[in-house]
Design an enzyme around this catalytic site. Structure first.
Site, PDB file in Angstrom:
ATOM      1  N   GLY A  34     -14.207 -13.199  50.501  1.00  0.00           N
ATOM      2  CA  GLY A  34     -14.224 -13.183  49.055  1.00  0.00           C
ATOM      3  C   GLY A  34     -15.008 -12.056  48.423  1.00  0.00           C
ATOM      4  O   GLY A  34     -14.944 -10.895  48.844  1.00  0.00           O
ATOM      5  N   TYR A 182     -22.877 -28.062  40.053  1.00  0.00           N
ATOM      6  CA  TYR A 182     -22.608 -26.632  40.236  1.00  0.00           C
ATOM      7  C   TYR A 182     -23.196 -25.806  39.095  1.00  0.00           C
ATOM      8  O   TYR A 182     -23.866 -24.786  39.330  1.00  0.00           O
ATOM      9  CB  TYR A 182     -21.107 -26.383  40.342  1.00  0.00           C
ATOM     10  CG  TYR A 182     -20.735 -24.931  40.549  1.00  0.00           C
ATOM     11  CD1 TYR A 182     -21.206 -24.215  41.645  1.00  0.00           C
ATOM     12  CD2 TYR A 182     -19.911 -24.266  39.634  1.00  0.00           C
ATOM     13  CE1 TYR A 182     -20.869 -22.887  41.836  1.00  0.00           C
ATOM     14  CE2 TYR A 182     -19.568 -22.941  39.817  1.00  0.00           C
ATOM     15  CZ  TYR A 182     -20.049 -22.250  40.910  1.00  0.00           C
ATOM     16  OH  TYR A 182     -19.720 -20.929  41.102  1.00  0.00           O
TER      17      TYR A 182
END
Length: 312
Positions: A34, A182
């Protein structure tokens, strides 16, 4: 909202603007895929020596070989599990011994919207991985960064704007929600970076903090954390709205090695509510700028990691 650095004139920045990085060393967590992989590729392509620190040794080795095949600099690999504080200490010892000077310590790795899980140390997994692991990692390697007058690079997220540091239930044992956990962890990243810069400045250090976020970029982050309907939703939304991992890595590369990056600089995409597009100055949520909350978070993080930062 507030800009991180109003004086910065960064606009439509690309990796072509990098200087030669020959002789410089960059350590990047999560460099095997990524955003991390693409950032490592760009830095190594400009001549920098890159160390990718990642949890899975097999995937890390494959990424190392892929990167080395197109790199001008050297590519090294260190095994690191940010959710395990013992692993962080062990990996940091290896890195500190091999690389006495670190020009860019890039805190990139992370997990997103996982089910409720605990780390081996008993902490909420997203907070442990995204914040506490990097907090300890950075503290242990601080002398090496300062030896190079280097940069601490924080990879944040747009969702820090949604976050709240819940000191009454940091580990969310009472009411857990994947996105809530998160966003708290990513707000913690930003507040850690800003507080670290304050402390470095007060100590007269030549090292400094830069930050960036990838906007909405298509990576494994959306497929390895969320489950069920959310995972399926991300798959089709990525096809419609996300930019590539390569584009998403540009703010990280700018923050790590761009001549234009400044202390406390925060960079990211500038189009579609900062989710995609040309790289420029990004915006930090006003509540992330609260120094009292940042100091308390710092103290809590030192206690949770059993590590006291040293400033001289």
């Amino acid at each position: 909202m507030s800009t991180a650095n109003k004086s910065s004139a960064v606009s439509d920045w690309t990796a072509d603007q990098l200087p030669s990085l020959e002789g410089k060393t960059y350590i990047i967590t999560g460099g095997n895929s990524g955003i991390g992989f693409e950032a490592a590729r760009m830095l190594a392509g400009a001549g920098g020596d890159v160390v990718i620190a990642c949890r899975n040794a097999e995937k890390g080795s494959a990424a190392q070989h892929a990167l080395q095949a197109q790199a001008k600099g050297k590519v090294d690999l260190v095994q690191l599990d940010l959710s395990d504080l013992a692993s962080v200490r062990s990996a940091a010892e290896i890195v500190a011994t091999r690389y006495t000077k670190i020009d860019g310590l890039i805190n990139n790795a992370g997990i997103m919207q996982t089910p409720e899980l605990k780390s081996v140390d008993g902490y909420e997994l997203q907070f442990a991985t995204n914040h506490l692991g990097h907090f300890l990692w950075s503290g242990l390697l601080k002398p090496n960064v300062e030896a190079a007058q280097g940069r601490f690079v924080i990879v944040a997220s747009l969702v820090h704007k949604m976050g709240k540091i819940n000191f009454n239930d940091l580990m969310m044992r009472e009411t857990y929600a994947p996105m809530k956990a998160y966003s708290q962890s990513k707000l913690a990243n930003v507040m850690f970076g800003l507080e670290l810069q304050r402390r470095l400045s007060d100590a007269g250090s030549a090292s400094f903090v830069t930050m960036g976020h990838p906007g909405w970029s298509a990576t494994n982050l959306q497929s390895t954390g969320p489950t069920g309907l959310m995972s399926k939703t991300y798959k089709w939304m990525n096809k419609l709205f996300a930019q590539s991992a390569e584009r998403g890595a540009l703010p990280t590369v700018l923050a790590a090695a761009g001549l234009e990056a400044e202390p406390n600089g925060y960079y990211g995409p500038t189009k579609r509510m900062e989710s995609v597009g040309p790289v420029g100055v990004a915006r930090i949520a006003s509540h992330a700028l609260n120094p009292e909350v940042a100091r308390r978070l710092w103290d809590e993080s030192e206690w949770l990691t059993d590590f006291k930062w040293a400033f001289y």
